[in-house]
Design a protein around this motif. Structure first.
Motif, PDB file in Angstrom:
ATOM      1  N   MET B   5       0.826  -1.206   0.000  1.00  0.00           N
ATOM      2  CA  MET B   5       0.000   0.000   0.000  1.00  0.00           C
ATOM      3  C   MET B   5       0.860   1.257   0.000  1.00  0.00           C
ATOM      4  SD  MET B   5      -3.427  -0.075   2.204  1.00  0.00           S
ATOM      5  CE  MET B   5      -3.388  -1.632   3.028  1.00  0.00           C
ATOM      6  N   LEU B   6       2.031   1.159   0.656  1.00  0.00           N
ATOM      7  CA  LEU B   6       2.932   2.314   0.671  1.00  0.00           C
ATOM      8  C   LEU B   6       3.505   2.552  -0.721  1.00  0.00           C
ATOM      9  CD1 LEU B   6       4.944   1.876   3.985  1.00  0.00           C
ATOM     10  CD2 LEU B   6       2.997   3.340   3.539  1.00  0.00           C
ATOM     11  N   VAL B   8       2.088   1.912  -3.504  1.00  0.00           N
ATOM     12  CA  VAL B   8       1.027   2.489  -4.335  1.00  0.00           C
ATOM     13  C   VAL B   8       1.066   4.013  -4.252  1.00  0.00           C
ATOM     14  CG1 VAL B   8      -1.480   2.809  -4.420  1.00  0.00           C
ATOM     15  CG2 VAL B   8      -0.516   0.521  -4.285  1.00  0.00           C
ATOM     16  N   VAL B   9       1.342   4.525  -3.048  1.00  0.00           N
ATOM     17  CA  VAL B   9       1.386   5.971  -2.853  1.00  0.00           C
ATOM     18  C   VAL B   9       2.661   6.567  -3.447  1.00  0.00           C
ATOM     19  CG1 VAL B   9       1.534   7.770  -1.111  1.00  0.00           C
ATOM     20  CG2 VAL B   9      -0.069   5.891  -0.827  1.00  0.00           C
ATOM     21  N   ALA B  10       3.777   5.887  -3.183  1.00  0.00           N
ATOM     22  CA  ALA B  10       5.066   6.449  -3.603  1.00  0.00           C
ATOM     23  C   ALA B  10       5.260   6.352  -5.117  1.00  0.00           C
ATOM     24  CB  ALA B  10       6.203   5.740  -2.874  1.00  0.00           C
ATOM     25  N   SER B  13       5.242   9.306  -7.414  1.00  0.00           N
ATOM     26  CA  SER B  13       6.366  10.232  -7.399  1.00  0.00           C
ATOM     27  C   SER B  13       7.572   9.686  -8.152  1.00  0.00           C
ATOM     28  CB  SER B  13       6.777  10.526  -5.957  1.00  0.00           C
ATOM     29  OG  SER B  13       5.800  11.301  -5.330  1.00  0.00           O
ATOM     30  N   ILE B  56      11.709   5.146  -4.167  1.00  0.00           N
ATOM     31  CA  ILE B  56      11.785   6.594  -4.122  1.00  0.00           C
ATOM     32  C   ILE B  56      13.037   7.071  -3.397  1.00  0.00           C
ATOM     33  CG2 ILE B  56      10.414   6.839  -2.020  1.00  0.00           C
ATOM     34  CD1 ILE B  56       9.106   9.218  -3.807  1.00  0.00           C
ATOM     35  N   ASN B  57      13.649   6.196  -2.616  1.00  0.00           N
ATOM     36  CA  ASN B  57      14.832   6.590  -1.857  1.00  0.00           C
ATOM     37  C   ASN B  57      16.131   6.388  -2.613  1.00  0.00           C
ATOM     38  OD1 ASN B  57      13.422   7.306   0.503  1.00  0.00           O
ATOM     39  ND2 ASN B  57      13.118   5.151   0.915  1.00  0.00           N
ATOM     40  N   PRO B  76      19.071  12.522  -5.773  1.00  0.00           N
ATOM     41  CA  PRO B  76      17.968  11.558  -5.697  1.00  0.00           C
ATOM     42  C   PRO B  76      17.534  11.229  -7.127  1.00  0.00           C
ATOM     43  CG  PRO B  76      17.496  13.569  -4.458  1.00  0.00           C
ATOM     44  CD  PRO B  76      18.660  13.862  -5.319  1.00  0.00           C
ATOM     45  N   HIS B  78      14.899   9.994  -8.418  1.00  0.00           N
ATOM     46  CA  HIS B  78      13.532  10.282  -8.854  1.00  0.00           C
ATOM     47  C   HIS B  78      13.105  11.718  -8.621  1.00  0.00           C
ATOM     48  CE1 HIS B  78      12.529   6.220 -10.026  1.00  0.00           C
ATOM     49  NE2 HIS B  78      13.232   5.819  -8.985  1.00  0.00           N
ATOM     50  N   SER B  79      14.021  12.559  -8.162  1.00  0.00           N
ATOM     51  CA  SER B  79      13.658  13.950  -7.903  1.00  0.00           C
ATOM     52  C   SER B  79      13.297  14.669  -9.198  1.00  0.00           C
ATOM     53  CB  SER B  79      14.828  14.672  -7.243  1.00  0.00           C
ATOM     54  OG  SER B  79      14.590  16.058  -7.256  1.00  0.00           O
ATOM     55  N   PRO B  80      12.207  15.427  -9.200  1.00  0.00           N
ATOM     56  CA  PRO B  80      11.841  16.185 -10.392  1.00  0.00           C
ATOM     57  C   PRO B  80      12.889  17.223 -10.759  1.00  0.00           C
ATOM     58  CG  PRO B  80      10.058  16.157  -8.791  1.00  0.00           C
ATOM     59  CD  PRO B  80      11.248  15.602  -8.108  1.00  0.00           C
ATOM     60  N   ASN B  81      13.737  17.570  -9.796  1.00  0.00           N
ATOM     61  CA  ASN B  81      14.779  18.548 -10.073  1.00  0.00           C
ATOM     62  C   ASN B  81      15.972  17.951 -10.820  1.00  0.00           C
ATOM     63  OD1 ASN B  81      13.411  20.663  -8.895  1.00  0.00           O
ATOM     64  ND2 ASN B  81      14.221  20.206  -6.865  1.00  0.00           N
TER      65      ASN B  81
END
Lengths: 215, 122
Positions: B5-6, B8-10, B13, B56-57, B76, B78-81
Motif C-alpha cells: 500500500m505504501l 502504491v502511494v510512492a 512520485s 523513491i529513496n 535523488p 527520482h527527484s523532479p529537479n
C-alpha cells in the motif's frame, strides 16, 4: 465536520509539484458504517456512531450483533462517535456508509491515535531533561532528574512536592492527537488518505481522522 | 506494515523512465536550479561512484575533480529537479562502490573503458 476511522499503514515519501520531498503517512480509512445516530431528544446529545472493520463471525457476540443490526450493519471492531453540536442535526442516518470522499474538500486533518508504549521511562526520555555531565566528577548520576524540591521553595514544609512535578514513570500508550496535517492526496479507489507528517501509534494501529478547524 | 500500500502511494512520485547508467560511468546530470525567480538547468559532470537505496529513496553519487579539489554530489534519482542523466562513457569496474577513487588523484582516477553490454555503446 468530517470524521472517519482507519488504520495507519506506514510512512513513505512523495514529491510535491515544486519538487520538494514530503514525509507522508498513509492511512487506510473507511469505509465506515453509521451504526447509530444519537439526538438530543433520545440520548441527550447529538452524535453519529461510526464503525470500522467487521468483527470475525466466530467472535461476534449477540449484543454486538443486535446493536449493529438496528442499522442493518455488521458488528464492527473499531467504533467511535462523531460528536455534534447542540443545534447541529446529524446529516447521516443509520445504515449509511462513509468513505474517504468526505475529505474531498478538506485541506487539513487532525489524527487521533494511541501512541506507542515506552514502558517505565526516566526523566530524560520522558520529559526531555538534560541530565548531568558525563565527566567533571559526575558519579552515578548521569541521567538523574536532579533535585525535586527544596526546604526553601517549600516554604519550610520540607518533604512536600509540588503537584504535577515531572518525574520518571510510564510513558506512551496514551491517546494523542496531532493537528493540522496537510492532506496530500486521497485515493478513493483504495480508501487511502495520504497526509504530511507523522501520526501517533504503530503501523496497523487504529486512528480517528477529523477535518481540522484550520481552514 | 503493508509495504504494498505504501508503494502504491510512492509510485506516483517515481519517474516513468529512469535513465540507464551504471556505477563507473561518466555522466552529465542536468539539474534544475532556482535563482530567485528564474529557473535554469545546471550540468554536473563526473563519475558515478555509488548507487544506493530502493524505490523513491534511490540516490546516486557523482564525483568529479574540479580545480584540484574533489567534489561529490548526491542526487535523488527520482527527484523532479534531476531532469536528466546522460551517460558519456562507461567504466570497467569490479565494485559496486568506487570509494577508492577518493584516495587517488591525477591519472589514477581514470577508469578503463568498457565496451560491451552498455547503453552508451549500443
Amino acid at each position: 465536520m468530517a470524521m472517519l476511522l482507519g488504520r495507519k499503514v506506514g510512512m513513505t515519501q512523495v514529491y510535491d509539484e515544486s519538487g520538494k520531498m514530503l514525509p507522508v503517512t498513509v492511512i487506510e480509512a473507511g469505509p465506515c458504517a453509521v451504526i447509530q445516530v444519537k439526538t438530543t431528544d433520545t440520548d441527550g446529545y447529538n452524535a453519529v456512531q461510526l464503525g470500522y472493520q467487521d468483527v470475525k463471525e466466530s467472535r461476534r457476540t449477540k449484543p454486538l450483533t443486535g446493536h449493529a443490526a438496528k442499522a442493518k450493519a455488521t458488528p464492527k471492531k473499531f467504533v467511535r462517535e462523531m460528536r455534534l453540536g447542540k443545534d447541529e442535526q446529524p446529516q447521516l442516518s443509520a445504515g449509511d456508509n462513509v468513505d474517504v470522499s468526505v475529505f474531498a474538500e478538506s485541506k487539513y486533518v487532525d489524527v487521533t491515535g494511541i501512541s506507542k508504549g515506552k514502558g517505565f521511562a526516566g526523566g530524560m526520555k520522558r520529559h526531555g531533561f538534560h541530565g548531568f555531565p558525563q565527566s567533571h566528577g559526575t558519579k552515578r548520576k548521569h541521567r538523574h532528574i536532579g533535585a525535586i524540591s527544596s526546604f526553601a521553595s517549600d516554604a519550610g514544609h520540607g518533604g512536600n512536592l509540588k503537584k504535577g512535578k515531572k518525574m520518571p514513570g510510564h510513558m506512551g500508550n496514551v491517546t494523542v492527537t496531532t493537528k493540522n496535517h496537510d492532506l496530500v492526496s486521497i485515493d478513493e479507489e483504495r480508501n487511502l488518505l495520504v497526509i504530511k507528517g507523522a501520526i501517533p501509534g504503530p503501523s496497523g494501529g487504529y486512528v480517528v481522522i477529523r477535518g481540522s478547524k484550520k481552514a | 506494515m503493508n509495504t504494498e500500500m505504501l508503494d502504491v502511494v510512492a509510485v506516483n512520485s517515481l519517474k516513468k523512465e529512469v535513465p540507464y547508467f551504471e556505477v563507473g560511468d561518466v555522466v552529465e546530470v542536468s539539474c534544475k536550479i532556482k535563482e530567485g525567480e528564474k529557473e535554469r538547468i545546471q550540468i554536473f559532470a563526473g563519475t558515478v561512484i555509488a548507487r544506493r537505496g530502493r524505490g523513491i529513496n534511490e540516490v546516486f553519487t557523482v564525483r568529479r575533480v574540479a580545480n584540484n579539489e574533489g567534489v561529490e554530489r548526491i542526487f535523488p534519482l527520482h527527484s523532479p529537479n534531476v531532469v536528466g542523466v546522460k551517460p558519456l562513457r562507461s567504466g570497467k569496474v569490479r565494485r559496486a562502490k568506487l570509494y577508492y577513487l577518493r584516495d587517488r588523484s591525477g591519472k589514477g582516477v581514470r577508469l578503463a573503458q568498457r565496451h560491451t553490454k552498455h547503453a552508451v555503446n549500443r
